[in-house]
Design an enzyme around this catalytic site. Sequence first.
Site, mmCIF file in Angstrom:
data_model
loop_
_atom_site.group_PDB
_atom_site.id
_atom_site.type_symbol
_atom_site.label_atom_id
_atom_site.label_comp_id
_atom_site.label_asym_id
_atom_site.label_seq_id
_atom_site.Cartn_x
_atom_site.Cartn_y
_atom_site.Cartn_z
ATOM 1 N N GLU A 197 0.805 -1.242 0.000
ATOM 2 C CA GLU A 197 0.000 0.000 0.000
ATOM 3 C C GLU A 197 0.831 1.282 0.000
ATOM 4 O O GLU A 197 0.596 2.183 0.802
ATOM 5 C CB GLU A 197 -0.963 -0.017 1.192
ATOM 6 C CG GLU A 197 -1.860 -1.241 1.199
ATOM 7 C CD GLU A 197 -2.816 -1.306 2.394
ATOM 8 O OE1 GLU A 197 -2.718 -0.451 3.292
ATOM 9 O OE2 GLU A 197 -3.661 -2.206 2.416
ATOM 10 N N GLU A 235 -5.865 -10.941 -1.075
ATOM 11 C CA GLU A 235 -6.642 -10.720 0.170
ATOM 12 C C GLU A 235 -8.133 -10.642 -0.111
ATOM 13 O O GLU A 235 -8.848 -9.817 0.461
ATOM 14 C CB GLU A 235 -6.209 -9.397 0.842
ATOM 15 C CG GLU A 235 -4.741 -9.272 1.102
ATOM 16 C CD GLU A 235 -4.348 -8.029 1.886
ATOM 17 O OE1 GLU A 235 -5.230 -7.364 2.460
ATOM 18 O OE2 GLU A 235 -3.154 -7.731 1.916
HETATM 19 C C1 XIL Z 1 -6.260 -6.405 8.463
HETATM 20 C C2 XIL Z 1 -6.136 -7.656 9.296
HETATM 21 O O1 XIL Z 1 -7.227 -8.482 9.046
HETATM 22 C C3 XIL Z 1 -5.811 -7.379 10.728
HETATM 23 O O2 XIL Z 1 -5.705 -8.574 11.467
HETATM 24 C C4 XIL Z 1 -4.535 -6.592 10.777
HETATM 25 O O3 XIL Z 1 -4.182 -6.241 12.085
HETATM 26 C C5 XIL Z 1 -4.582 -5.373 9.895
HETATM 27 O O4 XIL Z 1 -5.734 -5.256 9.095
HETATM 28 N N1 XIL Z 1 -4.906 -4.750 3.828
HETATM 29 C C6 XIL Z 1 -3.860 -5.475 4.347
HETATM 30 C C7 XIL Z 1 -4.078 -6.332 5.511
HETATM 31 O O5 XIL Z 1 -2.777 -5.493 3.751
HETATM 32 O O6 XIL Z 1 -2.926 -6.457 6.311
HETATM 33 C C8 XIL Z 1 -5.265 -5.841 6.333
HETATM 34 O O7 XIL Z 1 -5.520 -6.767 7.333
HETATM 35 C C9 XIL Z 1 -6.469 -5.643 5.449
HETATM 36 C C10 XIL Z 1 -6.194 -4.614 4.420
#
Ligand code: XIL
Length: 316
Positions: A130, A237
């Site tokens: 990101e 994701e």
């Molecule tokens: C989310 C996770 O589900 C949490 O457990 C973590 O603490 C942070 O947030 N993009 C990402 C992930 O790259 O790391 C994120 O995950 C969701 C959005």
Amino acid sequence: MLKNLAERKGINIGCCVNNRYLNDKNYTETIKREFNIATPEYELLFKHIHPSKGKYKFDLADKVILFAIKNKMKIRGHPLVWHHEKFGLSKWIIKGKFTREEFIEILKDHIRALMERYKGKINEWNVVNEAVDDNNKLREGVWLDNIGPDYIEMAFRFAHKVDPKTKLYYNDYCIDDLNKKSDAVYKLMKNLLKKGVPIYGIGLQMHLLEELYINPESVEKNIMRFKKLGLEVGITEMDVRIRKPVTQEKIENQARIYGEMLKVALKTKCNTFIMWGVSDAHSWIPWCYKDYDAGLIFDKNYKPKPAYEKLKEVLM
Ligand code: XIL
């Protein structure tokens, strides 16, 4: 068993895995049965693994990685470098008064520590996560502010030095279809590759909304332009969050979206299709988006949802 079908099609299918639920049989049995690739959900984040300067705490990440290895799953590391102050970083670095050189040393030490710890176990890493913001500019934050835009290429070059065999990815959200942000990331990748930065591939997070139409053709064109740069592409994701109340109609539409995205991933020869969780019992969606729920392919009781059936159908 999605993984057997996926293997035949040459794609890995998986989910993020969270150490907190590893004593829940429903959770672990579903993962073992269905998936062949795992990403630790939060255990590798700077905040958790690097709680004070130069001191690392690997126990939680080790748990997830051991689980994956025991079950013969591949592992995708996530992430080495992320700006996120709430989820990603520790106070000591956010508030730290260091020189640029010291920040660079911290970045390198962090990358070295994680990659060496899991060498041979984690063979693909989201190196930078990101780095582009919602205005399509490089995102402000600890790394950009203290090191400058070069931190991105430094991270990749350094990771490559630590382990030239590991596949190094850039990962981001809202870059799934053709849009201004994916244009910006495309330009960024093109420039970095021109400079010889060792980037192996790109991860499309694919956090989608059931209520927003996403055009499969646009996703296909987007993936193909990254592929033409010589990059591998993975879905890293995926979830499709539903605005409450969750209805059967929305669940069916969610299934359609899952199916269409997997179809595109197969058509464009993406190498991975990872979802951000297993069942709606444990997902980041309700805690991050209070009006949304039910983004995954198993329901709260681990019953397969229409989205699961759709993925199966597409893989047949
Ligand atoms: C989310 C996770 O589900 C949490 O457990 C973590 O603490 C942070 O947030 N993009 C990402 C992930 O790259 O790391 C994120 O995950 C969701 C959005």
